[in-house]
Scaffold this active site. Structure first.
Site, PDB file in Angstrom:
ATOM      1  N   GLU A 251      -9.622  -9.390   6.436  1.00  0.00           N
ATOM      2  CA  GLU A 251     -10.935  -8.825   5.256  1.00  0.00           C
ATOM      3  C   GLU A 251     -11.240  -7.271   5.709  1.00  0.00           C
ATOM      4  OE1 GLU A 251     -12.930 -12.806   7.522  1.00  0.00           O
ATOM      5  OE2 GLU A 251     -14.515 -10.959   6.694  1.00  0.00           O
TER       6      GLU A 251
ATOM      7  N   HIS B 247       0.750  -0.768   0.518  1.00  0.00           N
ATOM      8  CA  HIS B 247       0.170  -0.095  -0.719  1.00  0.00           C
ATOM      9  C   HIS B 247       0.581   1.223  -0.336  1.00  0.00           C
ATOM     10  CE1 HIS B 247      -4.277   2.517   0.568  1.00  0.00           C
ATOM     11  NE2 HIS B 247      -3.128   3.373   1.557  1.00  0.00           N
TER      12      HIS B 247
HETATM   13  N1  LIG Z   1     -10.688  -8.390   1.625  1.00  0.00           N
HETATM   14  C1  LIG Z   1      -9.966  -7.252   1.059  1.00  0.00           C
HETATM   15  N2  LIG Z   1      -8.778  -7.526  -0.134  1.00  0.00           N
HETATM   16  C2  LIG Z   1      -8.146  -6.178  -0.641  1.00  0.00           C
HETATM   17  C3  LIG Z   1      -8.050  -5.929  -1.816  1.00  0.00           C
HETATM   18  C4  LIG Z   1      -7.203  -5.889  -2.367  1.00  0.00           C
HETATM   19  C5  LIG Z   1      -5.756  -5.243  -1.579  1.00  0.00           C
HETATM   20  C6  LIG Z   1      -4.995  -3.807  -2.847  1.00  0.00           C
HETATM   21  N3  LIG Z   1      -5.411  -2.826  -2.014  1.00  0.00           N
HETATM   22  C7  LIG Z   1      -7.012  -2.083  -2.081  1.00  0.00           C
HETATM   23  C8  LIG Z   1      -7.658  -1.292  -1.476  1.00  0.00           C
HETATM   24  C9  LIG Z   1      -8.281  -0.858  -1.956  1.00  0.00           C
HETATM   25  C10 LIG Z   1      -9.447  -0.772  -3.144  1.00  0.00           C
HETATM   26  C11 LIG Z   1     -10.445  -0.378  -3.175  1.00  0.00           C
HETATM   27  O1  LIG Z   1     -11.089   0.699  -2.570  1.00  0.00           O
HETATM   28  N4  LIG Z   1     -11.532  -0.455  -5.183  1.00  0.00           N
HETATM   29  C12 LIG Z   1     -12.393   0.181  -5.013  1.00  0.00           C
HETATM   30  C13 LIG Z   1     -13.186  -0.747  -5.269  1.00  0.00           C
HETATM   31  C14 LIG Z   1     -13.158  -1.818  -6.517  1.00  0.00           C
HETATM   32  C15 LIG Z   1     -14.147  -2.809  -6.026  1.00  0.00           C
HETATM   33  O2  LIG Z   1     -14.759  -2.073  -5.894  1.00  0.00           O
HETATM   34  O3  LIG Z   1     -13.831  -4.252  -5.743  1.00  0.00           O
HETATM   35  C16 LIG Z   1      -8.630  -1.576  -4.256  1.00  0.00           C
HETATM   36  C17 LIG Z   1      -7.681  -2.330  -3.636  1.00  0.00           C
HETATM   37  C18 LIG Z   1      -6.537  -4.883  -0.076  1.00  0.00           C
HETATM   38  C19 LIG Z   1      -7.289  -5.642   0.697  1.00  0.00           C
HETATM   39  C20 LIG Z   1      -7.469  -6.338   1.738  1.00  0.00           C
HETATM   40  O4  LIG Z   1      -6.817  -5.356   2.629  1.00  0.00           O
HETATM   41  N5  LIG Z   1      -9.445  -6.671   2.601  1.00  0.00           N
HETATM   42  N1  LIG Z   2      -0.538  -0.820  -4.462  1.00  0.00           N
HETATM   43  C1  LIG Z   2      -0.716   0.296  -5.659  1.00  0.00           C
HETATM   44  O1  LIG Z   2      -0.583  -0.231  -7.677  1.00  0.00           O
HETATM   45  C2  LIG Z   2       0.198   0.529  -7.525  1.00  0.00           C
HETATM   46  C3  LIG Z   2       0.746   0.651  -9.312  1.00  0.00           C
HETATM   47  O2  LIG Z   2       1.643  -0.363  -8.999  1.00  0.00           O
HETATM   48  P1  LIG Z   2       2.349  -1.841  -9.990  1.00  0.00           P
HETATM   49  O3  LIG Z   2       1.302  -2.212 -11.095  1.00  0.00           O
HETATM   50  O4  LIG Z   2       3.279  -0.682 -11.223  1.00  0.00           O
HETATM   51  O5  LIG Z   2       3.081  -2.857  -9.180  1.00  0.00           O
HETATM   52  C4  LIG Z   2       1.353   0.700  -6.477  1.00  0.00           C
HETATM   53  O6  LIG Z   2       1.668   2.796  -6.340  1.00  0.00           O
HETATM   54  C5  LIG Z   2       1.273   0.570  -6.063  1.00  0.00           C
HETATM   55  O7  LIG Z   2       0.848   1.296  -3.895  1.00  0.00           O
END
Ligand SMILES: Nc1nc2ccc(CNc3ccc(C(=O)NCCCC(=O)O)cc3)cc2c(=O)[nH]1
Ligand SMILES: N[C@@H]1O[C@H](COP(=O)(O)O)[C@@H](O)[C@H]1O
Length: 203
Positions: free
Chosen positions: A141, A108
């Site tokens: 989650e 992140h």
């Molecule tokens: N349950 C869980 N799953 C995840 C999936 C991806 C990421 C990567 N970081 C992410 C953090 C936030 C988002 C996000 O809010 N995207 C807009 C909505 C997309 C959608 O509708 O899916 C996406 C990846 C982190 C998590 C996490 O911490 N917990």
């Molecule tokens: N999770 C976020 O997605 C961005 C793109 O990552 P990458 O596709 O260049 O690895 C990066 O800034 C990372 O922090």
């Protein structure tokens, strides 16, 4: 340790992970790269490195459960033990996260718990932060709330834009994510049943 990497785009973090796991000293081997978007640069990077790729396009699934279930099936097909989310932009269901608990890592672009969610770099600039950085954490989650494995700080400069700060954070990501993967793959760090990090001093 057999590693699966989930991507959605450019794959610069994937590139850093591939370069690290190619080293003979590495405890990890990337055996499959899965993208939820077809045709992204990250898929080309994996193919160039001789790593198998799969596309699981979330737009083709009626539910998040079916989408996650298909990803899980591919991970099982390749006997994956640890999963890295490298710029993967879909939220994962609770059942998927519970199944892979302690085996699922995410990068992140802020020093969590500050600036959760999307556009973390913009949040840091708007908050007037003088320091930001990146965090590698086990995926829980609750989004961006999992136990922290590694962090690296970067300065926020006076004339920084979202782009210049993102570039500086991304350079830190490319060091922190490979280091965190080696810790988990090599047994230096694991997730306790209480959701907290356990360090193995001997690893
Ligand atoms: N349950 C869980 N799953 C995840 C999936 C991806 C990421 C990567 N970081 C992410 C953090 C936030 C988002 C996000 O809010 N995207 C807009 C909505 C997309 C959608 O509708 O899916 C996406 C990846 C982190 C998590 C996490 O911490 N917990
Ligand atoms: N999770 C976020 O997605 C961005 C793109 O990552 P990458 O596709 O260049 O690895 C990066 O800034 C990372 O922090």
């Amino acid at each position: 340790t057999r590693v699966g990497v989930l991507i959605s785009g450019t794959g610069t973090n994937l590139q850093a992970l591939m370069e690290q796991t190619k080293r003979t000293s590495s405890s990890a081997e990337i055996v499959v790269v899965i993208s939820n978007q077809p045709g992204v640069l990250g898929l080309k990077r994996a193919s160039l490195a001789g790593i198998q790729t799969r596309v699981v396009d979330h737009k083709l699934y009626g539910s998040r459960a079916e989408f996650d279930g298909t990803i899980d099936h591919v991970l099982e097909e390749f006997d994956v033990e640890v999963v890295c989310l490298a710029g993967f932009m879909r939220i994962l269901t609770g059942s998927f996260v519970r199944k892979w608990n302690g085996k699922l890592l995410n990068i992140h672009p802020s020093l969590l718990p500050s600036f959760k969610g999307v556009n973390a770099q913009k949040q840091a600039l708007q908050a007037g932060a003088r320091v930001s950085g990146c965090t590698v954490h086990f995926v829980a989650e609750e989004v961006d709330a999992g136990a922290i494995i590694a962090q690296e700080a970067v300065p926020v400069l006076m004339n920084d834009t979202e782009e210049s700060l993102s570039d500086r954070i991304r350079e830190a990501e490319h060091r922190a994510f490979p280091a965190a993967l080696e810790l988990v793959a090599g047994g230096g760090v694991r997730l306790g049943d209480d959701g907290r990090i356990i360090w193995n001093p001997n690893a």
